[in-house]
Design an enzyme around this catalytic site. Structure first.
Site, mmCIF file in Angstrom:
data_model
loop_
_atom_site.group_PDB
_atom_site.id
_atom_site.type_symbol
_atom_site.label_atom_id
_atom_site.label_comp_id
_atom_site.label_asym_id
_atom_site.label_seq_id
_atom_site.Cartn_x
_atom_site.Cartn_y
_atom_site.Cartn_z
ATOM 1 N N ASP A 11 11.916 -12.458 -13.299
ATOM 2 C CA ASP A 11 12.911 -13.231 -12.580
ATOM 3 C C ASP A 11 14.080 -12.270 -12.318
ATOM 4 O O ASP A 11 14.208 -11.243 -13.002
ATOM 5 C CB ASP A 11 13.330 -14.419 -13.452
ATOM 6 C CG ASP A 11 14.497 -15.173 -12.868
ATOM 7 O OD1 ASP A 11 14.434 -15.526 -11.680
ATOM 8 O OD2 ASP A 11 15.498 -15.385 -13.589
ATOM 9 N N ASP A 13 17.858 -13.247 -11.200
ATOM 10 C CA ASP A 13 19.180 -13.724 -11.649
ATOM 11 C C ASP A 13 19.145 -14.098 -13.135
ATOM 12 O O ASP A 13 18.420 -15.013 -13.524
ATOM 13 C CB ASP A 13 19.601 -14.962 -10.846
ATOM 14 C CG ASP A 13 19.792 -14.659 -9.366
ATOM 15 O OD1 ASP A 13 20.570 -13.760 -9.048
ATOM 16 O OD2 ASP A 13 19.150 -15.333 -8.535
HETATM 17 C C1 G6P Z 1 17.813 -18.159 -8.488
HETATM 18 C C2 G6P Z 1 18.954 -18.688 -9.329
HETATM 19 C C3 G6P Z 1 19.366 -20.073 -8.878
HETATM 20 C C4 G6P Z 1 19.625 -20.084 -7.377
HETATM 21 C C5 G6P Z 1 18.387 -19.649 -6.643
HETATM 22 C C6 G6P Z 1 18.598 -19.597 -5.136
HETATM 23 O O1 G6P Z 1 16.626 -18.776 -8.874
HETATM 24 O O2 G6P Z 1 18.599 -18.732 -10.697
HETATM 25 O O3 G6P Z 1 20.511 -20.457 -9.590
HETATM 26 O O4 G6P Z 1 20.037 -21.360 -6.946
HETATM 27 O O5 G6P Z 1 18.011 -18.356 -7.085
HETATM 28 O O6 G6P Z 1 19.479 -18.543 -4.841
HETATM 29 P P1 G6P Z 1 20.056 -18.199 -3.413
HETATM 30 O O7 G6P Z 1 20.592 -16.797 -3.583
HETATM 31 O O8 G6P Z 1 18.923 -18.244 -2.436
HETATM 32 O O9 G6P Z 1 21.102 -19.198 -3.096
HETATM 33 MG MG MG Z 2 17.058 -16.680 -13.657
#
Ligand code: G6P
Ligand code: MG
Length: 214
Positions: A11, A13
């Site tokens: 993953d 983030d």
């Molecule tokens: C990751 C993060 C989420 C976020 C998602 C979409 O999975 O953990 O918190 O909402 O990405 O991110 P984006 O950059 O497309 O808004």
């Molecule tokens: Mg994450």
């Protein structure tokens, strides 16, 4: 424990880099402007969840309904603030422990890939100096269903040419652990609400702990 796998799917983030604090700040700015209560506990529910699904969670506490068009505008507003925060990132935001561990795992012969719901994945990887590093990248632009659906991990494995059973996933989100299990992969929990959620196969003590199991 030693695992016999060909690929490790990360993953992004909250695992490779700590962009989750920027997600929090950008959502907080939007929630404050709208007068909606938002705190770290609500933020925890957004880990691994797509942008629009995150907005829906934030709007649960709103005092009025929003049209689909209004929601598009709000999601874009959040993403603009988030991208402005991401612009300040550089290779110094890639922790040494993460960089050194990734290099050692590659030296040991593992395929290393990304499985993230974020549509900003490529931008973030460029910022932290990993633009060309991974063997495959699957992100929010490749999928129609975000975690806990297994789609992003299955796409990542397919792009790397590896069977799901030959993959382990590293996640900080409970939704990501659910997605990994639904994909038929081994789920490794690091930080966040993934650790101790009860669905993971293994709790990592740190990122470098990967070197003890691979
Ligand atoms: C990751 C993060 C989420 C976020 C998602 C979409 O999975 O953990 O918190 O909402 O990405 O991110 P984006 O950059 O497309 O808004
Ligand atoms: Mg994450």
């Amino acid at each position: 424990m030693k695992l016999n796998k060909r690929a490790i799917i990360f993953d992004l983030d909250g695992v490779i880099c700590f962009t989750d604090k920027y997600h929090y700040q950008a959502w907080k700015m939007l929630a404050d402007r709208l007068g909606i209560y938002f705190d770290e506990r609500v933020n925890d529910r957004l880990r691994g969840v797509s942008r629009m699904a995150s907005l829906e969670i934030i709007l649960e506490r709103a005092s009025r309904q929003f049209t689909p068009e209004e929601k598009e505008v709000l999601a874009a507003e959040k993403n603009d603030s988030y991208r402005a925060l991401l612009s300040g990132m550089s290779p110094s935001d890639l922790p040494d422990e993460v960089r050194d561990t990734l290099l050692e795992l590659r030296r040991r012969g593992y395929l290393l890939t990304i499985g993230s719901s974020s549509k900003n994945t490529r931008f973030i990887l460029e910022r932290i100096g990993l633009g060309d590093f991974f063997d495959a990248v699957a992100d929010g632009t490749d999928i129609s269903r975000s975690k806990p659906d297994p789609e992003v991990f299955l796409v990542s494995a397919a792009k790397a040419g590896v069977a799901p059973a030959d993959c382990a996933v590293v996640e900080d989100a409970r939704s990501g652990i659910q997605a990994a299990k639904a994909a038929g992969m081994t789920a490794l929990a690091l930080f966040g609400d993934a650790k101790g959620c009860g669905l993971e196969d293994y709790d990592l003590a740190s990122f470098a702990d990967l070197l003890n199991i691979f």
